[in-house]
Motif scaffolding. Structure first.
Motif, PDB file in Angstrom:
ATOM      1  N   GLY A 156      23.981  36.917  44.367  1.00 29.40           N
ATOM      2  CA  GLY A 156      23.955  38.137  43.565  1.00 29.40           C
ATOM      3  C   GLY A 156      23.370  39.314  44.332  1.00 29.40           C
ATOM      4  O   GLY A 156      23.878  40.436  44.244  1.00 29.40           O
ATOM      5  N   LYS A 157      22.308  39.066  45.091  1.00 30.34           N
ATOM      6  CA  LYS A 157      21.729  40.138  45.906  1.00 30.34           C
ATOM      7  C   LYS A 157      22.736  40.630  46.945  1.00 30.34           C
ATOM      8  O   LYS A 157      22.864  41.840  47.194  1.00 30.34           O
ATOM      9  N   HIS A 158      23.457  39.688  47.546  1.00 33.33           N
ATOM     10  CA  HIS A 158      24.439  40.062  48.571  1.00 33.33           C
ATOM     11  C   HIS A 158      25.565  40.902  47.976  1.00 33.33           C
ATOM     12  O   HIS A 158      25.946  41.938  48.547  1.00 33.33           O
ATOM     13  N   LEU A 159      26.075  40.491  46.828  1.00 35.74           N
ATOM     14  CA  LEU A 159      27.159  41.247  46.202  1.00 35.74           C
ATOM     15  C   LEU A 159      26.680  42.619  45.740  1.00 35.74           C
ATOM     16  O   LEU A 159      27.412  43.609  45.826  1.00 35.74           O
ATOM     17  N   THR A 160      25.447  42.673  45.250  1.00 36.54           N
ATOM     18  CA  THR A 160      24.882  43.966  44.838  1.00 36.54           C
ATOM     19  C   THR A 160      24.773  44.915  46.025  1.00 36.54           C
ATOM     20  O   THR A 160      25.046  46.119  45.911  1.00 36.54           O
ATOM     21  N   GLU A 161      24.398  44.372  47.169  1.00 40.18           N
ATOM     22  CA  GLU A 161      24.300  45.197  48.376  1.00 40.18           C
ATOM     23  C   GLU A 161      25.676  45.749  48.757  1.00 40.18           C
ATOM     24  O   GLU A 161      25.803  46.937  49.097  1.00 40.18           O
TER      25      GLU A 161
ATOM     26  N   ALA B 247      28.220  46.254  46.743  1.00 43.11           N
ATOM     27  CA  ALA B 247      28.615  47.232  45.721  1.00 43.11           C
ATOM     28  C   ALA B 247      27.859  48.546  45.883  1.00 43.11           C
ATOM     29  O   ALA B 247      28.412  49.622  45.610  1.00 43.11           O
ATOM     30  N   SER B 248      26.618  48.481  46.334  1.00 42.53           N
ATOM     31  CA  SER B 248      25.805  49.694  46.441  1.00 42.53           C
ATOM     32  C   SER B 248      26.363  50.672  47.466  1.00 42.53           C
ATOM     33  O   SER B 248      26.127  51.876  47.374  1.00 42.53           O
ATOM     34  N   ARG B 249      27.104  50.182  48.440  1.00 38.71           N
ATOM     35  CA  ARG B 249      27.640  51.062  49.477  1.00 38.71           C
ATOM     36  C   ARG B 249      28.643  52.057  48.909  1.00 38.71           C
ATOM     37  O   ARG B 249      28.819  53.141  49.458  1.00 38.71           O
ATOM     38  N   SER B 250      29.303  51.668  47.815  1.00 37.38           N
ATOM     39  CA  SER B 250      30.242  52.583  47.160  1.00 37.38           C
ATOM     40  C   SER B 250      29.728  53.014  45.789  1.00 37.38           C
ATOM     41  O   SER B 250      30.475  53.534  44.969  1.00 37.38           O
ATOM     42  N   VAL B 251      28.453  52.768  45.526  1.00 33.51           N
ATOM     43  CA  VAL B 251      27.797  53.111  44.260  1.00 33.51           C
ATOM     44  C   VAL B 251      28.574  52.519  43.074  1.00 33.51           C
ATOM     45  O   VAL B 251      28.744  53.159  42.038  1.00 33.51           O
ATOM     46  N   THR B 252      29.061  51.304  43.253  1.00 31.31           N
ATOM     47  CA  THR B 252      29.754  50.598  42.179  1.00 31.31           C
ATOM     48  C   THR B 252      28.722  49.860  41.334  1.00 31.31           C
ATOM     49  O   THR B 252      27.912  49.099  41.864  1.00 31.31           O
ATOM     50  N   PRO B 253      28.707  50.074  40.027  1.00 30.13           N
ATOM     51  CA  PRO B 253      27.721  49.385  39.186  1.00 30.13           C
ATOM     52  C   PRO B 253      27.956  47.882  39.143  1.00 30.13           C
ATOM     53  O   PRO B 253      29.070  47.398  39.392  1.00 30.13           O
ATOM     54  N   VAL B 254      26.915  47.147  38.839  1.00 26.70           N
ATOM     55  CA  VAL B 254      26.992  45.692  38.805  1.00 26.70           C
ATOM     56  C   VAL B 254      26.431  45.165  37.487  1.00 26.70           C
ATOM     57  O   VAL B 254      25.564  45.781  36.867  1.00 26.70           O
ATOM     58  N   LEU B 255      26.931  44.017  37.095  1.00 30.67           N
ATOM     59  CA  LEU B 255      26.407  43.232  35.981  1.00 30.67           C
ATOM     60  C   LEU B 255      26.095  41.868  36.570  1.00 30.67           C
ATOM     61  O   LEU B 255      27.011  41.137  36.965  1.00 30.67           O
TER      62      LEU B 255
ATOM     63  N   PRO C  77      34.574  46.481  47.773  1.00 29.10           N
ATOM     64  CA  PRO C  77      34.566  47.850  48.311  1.00 29.10           C
ATOM     65  C   PRO C  77      35.765  48.706  47.896  1.00 29.10           C
ATOM     66  O   PRO C  77      35.753  49.921  48.164  1.00 29.10           O
ATOM     67  N   LYS C  78      36.760  48.108  47.250  1.00 30.13           N
ATOM     68  CA  LYS C  78      37.970  48.869  46.921  1.00 30.13           C
ATOM     69  C   LYS C  78      37.669  49.948  45.882  1.00 30.13           C
ATOM     70  O   LYS C  78      36.926  49.720  44.917  1.00 30.13           O
ATOM     71  N   GLU C  79      38.280  51.110  46.060  1.00 24.94           N
ATOM     72  CA  GLU C  79      38.048  52.237  45.162  1.00 24.94           C
ATOM     73  C   GLU C  79      38.445  51.918  43.740  1.00 24.94           C
ATOM     74  O   GLU C  79      37.840  52.413  42.778  1.00 24.94           O
ATOM     75  N   GLN C  80      39.462  51.061  43.561  1.00 26.58           N
ATOM     76  CA  GLN C  80      39.936  50.741  42.208  1.00 26.58           C
ATOM     77  C   GLN C  80      38.901  49.966  41.398  1.00 26.58           C
ATOM     78  O   GLN C  80      38.925  49.983  40.167  1.00 26.58           O
ATOM     79  N   VAL C  81      38.006  49.253  42.085  1.00 22.54           N
ATOM     80  CA  VAL C  81      37.013  48.425  41.391  1.00 22.54           C
ATOM     81  C   VAL C  81      35.862  49.306  40.934  1.00 22.54           C
ATOM     82  O   VAL C  81      35.177  49.933  41.736  1.00 22.54           O
TER      83      VAL C  81
END
Length: 477
Positions: free
Chosen positions: A231-236, A238-246, A215-219
């Protein structure tokens, strides 16, 4: 050479110990071989701050210079390949020959991405005479990366190579069971002159670190290899801050064996690849759908060769397959085998855990599994092969596509028509015909459906680590 390295965190270009540690075990005998430092919140904050500083430097470093540093680190890793391989066998258990190949493969990832660093081309879009549209690619920022335990060196290498070649900084959380591979990579880059903060290595309870970092802004990117559920959990998150995922997630790779091939040759290749890494590979061939006309000879040849696979300590030259990585894998395989047996499947090889120390489980062959068998639906991630007959290639493809996974798939055929059908109709990110190699450094690797999002490797491998910027430039006002 069987010494194990001292495990440390690597933050802001310096090595540090942790206040708390957890033991690292040798899966071949369950002995303690190391003490893994756990990163505190303060350590993670330091890594975030250092990665921010490192990004400012590294993103402004010429791509050719980045490649130069990466290749210096590769030279150091190659010079230490035997030391790294021994560390891998100690912590993971795989045969030393496979550990050596893993080091070589990890170096290839770095070499390929170092070359791609200078080929991240943009483009100029034709337009009116007084205006120019230019597309450029820029590094996305700080990457939070998470690598699994099944390939201690080459899996971290994929993440680090993509990030550094693109100009990003990275905080890598490597696996607790197998931390030494990532440690050796960090050592090489430290000595190669990588600026402080560009690469940071931390360890700890996975959920604690991911829930704090993501959730950190720097990431600006989350790169993960592991199970679909995680992976689904981490994507969820990341989605809260609209951080893209690989995301490179689970598989359950099907193998379609057509009626126009030599069943014994196909079986020999399949057993050899199934035994690699004790089946703990997301692309491991697992669900075999064999045409009924060659089913019996294929099954008999497969089972015979599987029974001949010798399990043991990875440092023993007679060993074909080492232990699985931890007690969780033993228990998972035992559960799937017992369910298959209870539902009427035939167990033609293995199927029983040997007595004694170590997390050993033999290469096991289950045949004629009925619908509903858990092993057909849950990725075993271990030395378990499932073999069923099919009436046609159409039925085989239907069975191959029946699961929500789509990472790797394989086919054996001499028919151009069959090869075309397999390539076009199988739902997977990687389809291999007459070979069980799913990816190499120069090809893109990743899945479809619930097997992930994005690609690593190949010319496409740096795309996720970069943003696309369109620049409109009018020549005169």
């Amino acid at each position: 050479m069987t010494t194990y390295p001292e495990l440390q965190l690597y933050i802001a270009g310096a090595w540090r110990s942790g206040k708390d540690t957890i033991p690292v075990l040798n899966p071949a005998d369950e002995s303690v071989i190391g003490a893994l430092p756990i990163a505190s919140r303060a350590d993670l904050d330091d890594a975030l701050e250092a990665a921010g500083r490192g990004f400012k430097i590294w993103s402004q470093t010429a791509p050719a210079k980045r490649a130069e540093v990466i290749l210096r680190a590769v030279a150091l890793m190659k010079a230490r390949s035997e030391e790294i391989a021994h560390s891998i066998t100690l912590e993971h258990g795989k045969p030393i020959a496979q550990a050596r190949l893993e080091v070589q493969r990890g170096c290839e990832f770095f070499e390929w991405d170092a070359g791609e660093a200078v080929r991240a081309y943009g483009r100029v879009i034709p337009s009116a005479p007084d205006i120019r549209y230019i597309v450029i690619h820029q590094p996305v920022g700080t990457v939070a990366a998470f690598s699994p335990w099944n390939f201690p060196m080459s899996q971290p290498a994929r993440k680090i190579a993509g990030a550094l070649a693109s100009g990003c900084s990275i905080i890598l959380k490597a696996a607790e069971e197998t931390p030494a591979g990532a440690l050796h990579i960090a050592r090489a880059f430290h000595e190669a002159g990588l600026p402080a903060g560009v690469l940071n290595l931390v360890f700890g309870v996975p959920s604690d670190i991911s829930s704090y970092l993501i959730p950190k802004e720097q990431v600006r990117l989350v790169a993960f290899t592991g199970s679909t559920a995680v992976g689904k959990h981490l994507t969820e998150i990341a989605s809260r801050s609209v951080t893209p995922v690989l995301m490179e997630l689970g598989g359950h790779a099907p193998v379609i064996v057509c009626d126009d091939v030599d069943p014994e040759v196909a079986a020999a290749l399949s057993v050899s690849r199934k035994a690699r890494n004790a089946g703990q590979v997301c692309t491991s061939p697992t669900r075999f759908f064999v045409h009924k006309d060659i089913y019996r000879p294929f099954l008999n040849a497969f089972a015979e060769r599987a029974r001949a696979i010798r399990i043991g300590d990875g440092f023993d030259s007679a060993t074909d397959m080492g232990p699985v990585a931890n007690h969780r894998r033993v228990e998972a395989i035992e559960s799937l085998v017992e369910d298959a047996r209870a539902r009427g499947a035939r167990i033609l090889a293995g199927g029983e855990r040997p007595a004694g120390k170590g997390y050993f489980y033999p290469l096991t062959v289950a045949a004629e599994l009925p619908d509903g068998a858990r092993a057909l639906e849950i990725e075993p991630f271990g030395p378990l092969a499932l073999i069923n007959p099919v009436d046609s290639i159409d039925e085989a493809i239907e069975q191959a596509n029946a699961l929500p996974f789509g990472l790797a798939a394989y086919g054996f055929t001499h028919s151009a028509r069959n090869a075309h059908l397999l390539a076009e109709r199988i739902e997977a990110g990687n389809v291999s015909i007459n070979t069980l190699e799913a990816s190499v450094a120069e090809t893109p690797f990743g899945g479809v459906k619930e097997s992930g999002y994005g690609r690593e490797g190949g010319a496409e491998g740096l795309h996720h680590y970069m943003t696309v910027k369109n620049i409109s430039h009018r020549m005169v006002l």
